[in-house]
Write a protein that holds these residues in place. Structure first.
Motif, PDB file in Angstrom:
ATOM      1  N   ALA A 233      32.569  11.655  33.685  1.00  0.00           N
ATOM      2  CA  ALA A 233      31.495  11.559  34.678  1.00  0.00           C
ATOM      3  C   ALA A 233      31.149  10.100  34.940  1.00  0.00           C
ATOM      4  N   VAL A 234      31.030   9.317  33.883  1.00  0.00           N
ATOM      5  CA  VAL A 234      30.709   7.895  34.030  1.00  0.00           C
ATOM      6  C   VAL A 234      31.845   7.161  34.735  1.00  0.00           C
ATOM      7  N   MET A 235      33.073   7.417  34.297  1.00  0.00           N
ATOM      8  CA  MET A 235      34.234   6.729  34.867  1.00  0.00           C
ATOM      9  C   MET A 235      34.425   7.043  36.351  1.00  0.00           C
ATOM     10  N   SER A 236      34.119   8.274  36.732  1.00  0.00           N
ATOM     11  CA  SER A 236      34.381   8.729  38.098  1.00  0.00           C
ATOM     12  C   SER A 236      33.220   8.495  39.054  1.00  0.00           C
ATOM     13  N   GLY A 237      32.032   8.341  38.506  1.00  0.00           N
ATOM     14  CA  GLY A 237      30.858   8.234  39.363  1.00  0.00           C
ATOM     15  C   GLY A 237      30.382   9.585  39.865  1.00  0.00           C
ATOM     16  N   VAL A 238      30.936  10.652  39.301  1.00  0.00           N
ATOM     17  CA  VAL A 238      30.488  12.011  39.640  1.00  0.00           C
ATOM     18  C   VAL A 238      29.303  12.328  38.742  1.00  0.00           C
ATOM     19  N   LYS A 239      28.242  12.868  39.317  1.00  0.00           N
ATOM     20  CA  LYS A 239      27.065  13.204  38.529  1.00  0.00           C
ATOM     21  C   LYS A 239      27.453  14.118  37.376  1.00  0.00           C
TER      22      LYS A 239
ATOM     23  N   ILE B 150      40.840   9.392  40.752  1.00  0.00           N
ATOM     24  CA  ILE B 150      40.806   7.938  40.574  1.00  0.00           C
ATOM     25  C   ILE B 150      40.442   7.592  39.128  1.00  0.00           C
ATOM     26  N   ALA B 151      39.496   8.315  38.553  1.00  0.00           N
ATOM     27  CA  ALA B 151      39.115   8.070  37.158  1.00  0.00           C
ATOM     28  C   ALA B 151      40.285   8.305  36.215  1.00  0.00           C
ATOM     29  N   PHE B 152      41.154   9.238  36.568  1.00  0.00           N
ATOM     30  CA  PHE B 152      42.352   9.504  35.771  1.00  0.00           C
ATOM     31  C   PHE B 152      43.496   8.564  36.144  1.00  0.00           C
ATOM     32  N   ASN B 153      43.219   7.602  37.024  1.00  0.00           N
ATOM     33  CA  ASN B 153      44.227   6.650  37.497  1.00  0.00           C
ATOM     34  C   ASN B 153      45.370   7.378  38.220  1.00  0.00           C
ATOM     35  N   MET B 154      44.974   8.315  39.066  1.00  0.00           N
ATOM     36  CA  MET B 154      45.929   9.119  39.822  1.00  0.00           C
ATOM     37  C   MET B 154      45.501   9.145  41.282  1.00  0.00           C
ATOM     38  N   THR B 155      46.448   9.450  42.145  1.00  0.00           N
ATOM     39  CA  THR B 155      46.082   9.757  43.525  1.00  0.00           C
ATOM     40  C   THR B 155      45.606  11.212  43.552  1.00  0.00           C
ATOM     41  N   LEU B 156      44.946  11.575  44.618  1.00  0.00           N
ATOM     42  CA  LEU B 156      44.512  12.964  44.756  1.00  0.00           C
ATOM     43  C   LEU B 156      45.728  13.886  44.764  1.00  0.00           C
ATOM     44  N   SER B 157      46.802  13.454  45.408  1.00  0.00           N
ATOM     45  CA  SER B 157      48.035  14.247  45.443  1.00  0.00           C
ATOM     46  C   SER B 157      48.576  14.489  44.044  1.00  0.00           C
TER      47      SER B 157
END
Length: 85
Positions: free
Chosen positions: A26-32, A57-64
């Motif tokens: 949550a912290v890494m992604s900025g998702v509540k 992005i938090a997982f260092n991946m593209t959405l795809s």
């Protein structure tokens, strides 16, 4: 397995593989935290693409890349006429 459960499994698997907690994600992604908790608990069945993108992005991946996994690729949607409610 339901469609929404596939996202939860993907998130949990990636967290386990990378050694991060849901709280840290949550912290890494900025998702509540509450939003991520609702997704992981299955309360949110259809997360927004924007939310999934932030997680990717938090997982260092593209959405795809985030959405490209075997269970999701093999998932079959039963066709249902939208008038059948």
């Amino acid at each position: 397995m339901e469609y929404a459960d596939l996202y939860v499994k993907r998130i949990r698997t990636l967290c386990r593989q990378r050694g991060i907690t849901i709280n840290k994600l949550a912290v890494m992604s900025g998702v509540k935290q509450s939003t991520l908790d609702n997704i992981v608990r299955g309360m949110t069945k259809n997360p927004r693409v924007k939310t999934l993108h932030k997680l990717a992005i938090a997982f260092n991946m593209t959405l795809s890349e985030f959405l490209d996994f075997e269970e999701l690729n093999e998932y079959g949607f039963e066709e249902k006429d939208e008038d059948d409610t």
